[in-house]
Scaffold this active site. Structure first.
Site, mmCIF file in Angstrom:
data_model
loop_
_atom_site.group_PDB
_atom_site.id
_atom_site.type_symbol
_atom_site.label_atom_id
_atom_site.label_comp_id
_atom_site.label_asym_id
_atom_site.label_seq_id
_atom_site.Cartn_x
_atom_site.Cartn_y
_atom_site.Cartn_z
ATOM 1 N N CYS A 6 -45.384 -27.241 11.979
ATOM 2 C CA CYS A 6 -44.394 -26.768 11.075
ATOM 3 C C CYS A 6 -44.208 -25.455 11.254
ATOM 4 O O CYS A 6 -45.052 -24.431 11.060
ATOM 5 C CB CYS A 6 -44.853 -27.212 9.377
ATOM 6 S SG CYS A 6 -43.639 -26.417 8.301
ATOM 7 N N CYS A 9 -45.023 -23.140 7.862
ATOM 8 C CA CYS A 9 -46.704 -23.062 7.975
ATOM 9 C C CYS A 9 -47.055 -22.022 8.867
ATOM 10 O O CYS A 9 -48.166 -21.526 8.558
ATOM 11 C CB CYS A 9 -47.455 -24.376 8.361
ATOM 12 S SG CYS A 9 -47.231 -25.773 6.855
ATOM 13 N N HIS A 48 -48.183 -27.323 2.547
ATOM 14 C CA HIS A 48 -46.967 -27.851 2.995
ATOM 15 C C HIS A 48 -46.585 -29.250 2.251
ATOM 16 O O HIS A 48 -47.339 -30.169 2.165
ATOM 17 C CB HIS A 48 -47.397 -28.363 4.806
ATOM 18 C CG HIS A 48 -46.210 -29.208 5.285
ATOM 19 N ND1 HIS A 48 -45.258 -28.369 6.105
ATOM 20 C CD2 HIS A 48 -45.898 -30.467 5.294
ATOM 21 C CE1 HIS A 48 -44.472 -29.378 6.550
ATOM 22 N NE2 HIS A 48 -44.822 -30.513 6.015
ATOM 23 N N ASN A 89 -31.932 -26.612 0.135
ATOM 24 C CA ASN A 89 -31.384 -27.626 0.793
ATOM 25 C C ASN A 89 -32.266 -28.984 1.075
ATOM 26 O O ASN A 89 -33.409 -28.637 1.613
ATOM 27 C CB ASN A 89 -30.936 -27.105 2.177
ATOM 28 C CG ASN A 89 -29.811 -26.098 2.186
ATOM 29 O OD1 ASN A 89 -28.743 -26.248 1.313
ATOM 30 N ND2 ASN A 89 -29.813 -25.097 3.067
ATOM 31 N N GLY A 95 -28.041 -30.127 4.694
ATOM 32 C CA GLY A 95 -28.236 -29.297 6.066
ATOM 33 C C GLY A 95 -29.752 -28.740 6.061
ATOM 34 O O GLY A 95 -29.916 -27.758 6.958
ATOM 35 N N HIS A 102 -38.462 -24.999 0.752
ATOM 36 C CA HIS A 102 -38.172 -23.608 0.426
ATOM 37 C C HIS A 102 -37.341 -23.444 -0.480
ATOM 38 O O HIS A 102 -36.283 -24.273 -0.419
ATOM 39 C CB HIS A 102 -38.109 -23.093 1.829
ATOM 40 C CG HIS A 102 -37.025 -23.798 2.486
ATOM 41 N ND1 HIS A 102 -37.333 -24.627 3.356
ATOM 42 C CD2 HIS A 102 -35.812 -23.338 2.804
ATOM 43 C CE1 HIS A 102 -36.005 -25.172 4.057
ATOM 44 N NE2 HIS A 102 -35.201 -24.218 3.774
ATOM 45 N N HIS A 104 -34.246 -20.702 -1.003
ATOM 46 C CA HIS A 104 -33.198 -19.621 -0.743
ATOM 47 C C HIS A 104 -33.013 -18.751 -1.864
ATOM 48 O O HIS A 104 -32.390 -19.436 -2.815
ATOM 49 C CB HIS A 104 -32.036 -20.214 -0.091
ATOM 50 C CG HIS A 104 -31.852 -21.170 1.044
ATOM 51 N ND1 HIS A 104 -31.867 -20.586 2.494
ATOM 52 C CD2 HIS A 104 -32.547 -22.362 1.272
ATOM 53 C CE1 HIS A 104 -32.095 -21.521 3.350
ATOM 54 N NE2 HIS A 104 -32.291 -22.610 2.641
HETATM 55 P P1 5GP Z 1 -32.674 -24.977 5.575
HETATM 56 O O1 5GP Z 1 -31.462 -25.534 6.152
HETATM 57 O O2 5GP Z 1 -33.921 -25.937 6.035
HETATM 58 O O3 5GP Z 1 -32.423 -24.986 3.980
HETATM 59 O O4 5GP Z 1 -33.052 -23.607 5.979
HETATM 60 C C1 5GP Z 1 -33.928 -23.131 6.950
HETATM 61 C C2 5GP Z 1 -33.751 -21.591 6.934
HETATM 62 O O5 5GP Z 1 -34.773 -21.159 7.863
HETATM 63 C C3 5GP Z 1 -32.219 -21.315 7.665
HETATM 64 O O6 5GP Z 1 -31.706 -20.660 6.991
HETATM 65 C C4 5GP Z 1 -32.824 -20.425 8.816
HETATM 66 O O7 5GP Z 1 -32.145 -19.181 9.079
HETATM 67 C C5 5GP Z 1 -34.414 -20.024 8.556
HETATM 68 N N1 5GP Z 1 -35.185 -20.178 9.828
HETATM 69 C C6 5GP Z 1 -35.194 -20.799 10.629
HETATM 70 N N2 5GP Z 1 -36.158 -20.592 11.765
HETATM 71 C C7 5GP Z 1 -36.831 -19.308 11.137
HETATM 72 C C8 5GP Z 1 -37.710 -18.176 11.636
HETATM 73 O O8 5GP Z 1 -38.294 -18.619 12.703
HETATM 74 N N3 5GP Z 1 -38.075 -17.426 10.794
HETATM 75 C C9 5GP Z 1 -37.408 -16.789 9.614
HETATM 76 N N4 5GP Z 1 -37.793 -15.963 9.019
HETATM 77 N N5 5GP Z 1 -36.403 -17.762 9.104
HETATM 78 C C10 5GP Z 1 -36.028 -19.028 10.069
HETATM 79 ZN ZN ZN Z 2 -45.271 -26.532 6.909
#
Ligand code: 5GP
Ligand code: ZN
Length: 114
Positions: A6, A9, A48, A89, A95, A102, A104
């Site tokens: 992950c 993680c 996780h 999300n 998305g 997590h 945002h």
């Molecule tokens: P989700 O769409 O799953 O809610 O959001 C995942 C978020 O993780 C996205 O906003 C994306 O920009 C962010 N993200 C993806 N890969 C990485 C990474 O390697 N490092 C960081 N800091 N953020 C990431």
């Molecule tokens: Zn994880």
């Protein structure tokens, strides 16, 4: 998704770099790599869990801390007064890209509902 594989993680374990905003024994917060607002921080439990369907696996105090840390991050980054959004999300239609739960924390500009 195995927690060994992950992405978040690995970020929490500091095997991958991130801009750390906050960390304690249970919760970790870091800058989103593709910030969609002047403030865009991700707040995650160290443990996780993939999504809200698994949130019951977290100790109650950790679930509470996720929201407290979201608020503390907003305060530290100066968006408490003007306001901010806390968004999860969950699943395909929302998305969700990373299957490690997590929050945002988005702020620093006007944010609409989709
Ligand atoms: P989700 O769409 O799953 O809610 O959001 C995942 C978020 O993780 C996205 O906003 C994306 O920009 C962010 N993200 C993806 N890969 C990485 C990474 O390697 N490092 C960081 N800091 N953020 C990431
Ligand atoms: Zn994880």
């Amino acid at each position: 998704m195995d927690k060994e594989d992950c992405l978040f993680c690995k970020i929490v374990r500091k095997e991958l770099d991130s801009e750390v905003v906050y960390e304690d024994n249970e919760v970790f917060a870091f800058e989103d790599i593709n910030g969609r607002a002047p403030v865009h921080v991700l707040v995650v439990p160290r443990q996780h869990v993939a999504n809200l369907e698994e949130v019951g696996e977290l100790p109650d105090r950790v679930t509470k801390r996720l929201f407290e840390v979201a608020s503390e991050v907003a305060e530290r980054l100066g968006v408490t007064e003007d306001g901010y959004a806390v968004r999860i999300n969950n699943g395909r239609d929302a998305g969700q890209e990373i299957f490690h739960l997590h929050l945002h924390v988005l702020g620093g500009k006007r944010l609409g509902m989709p």
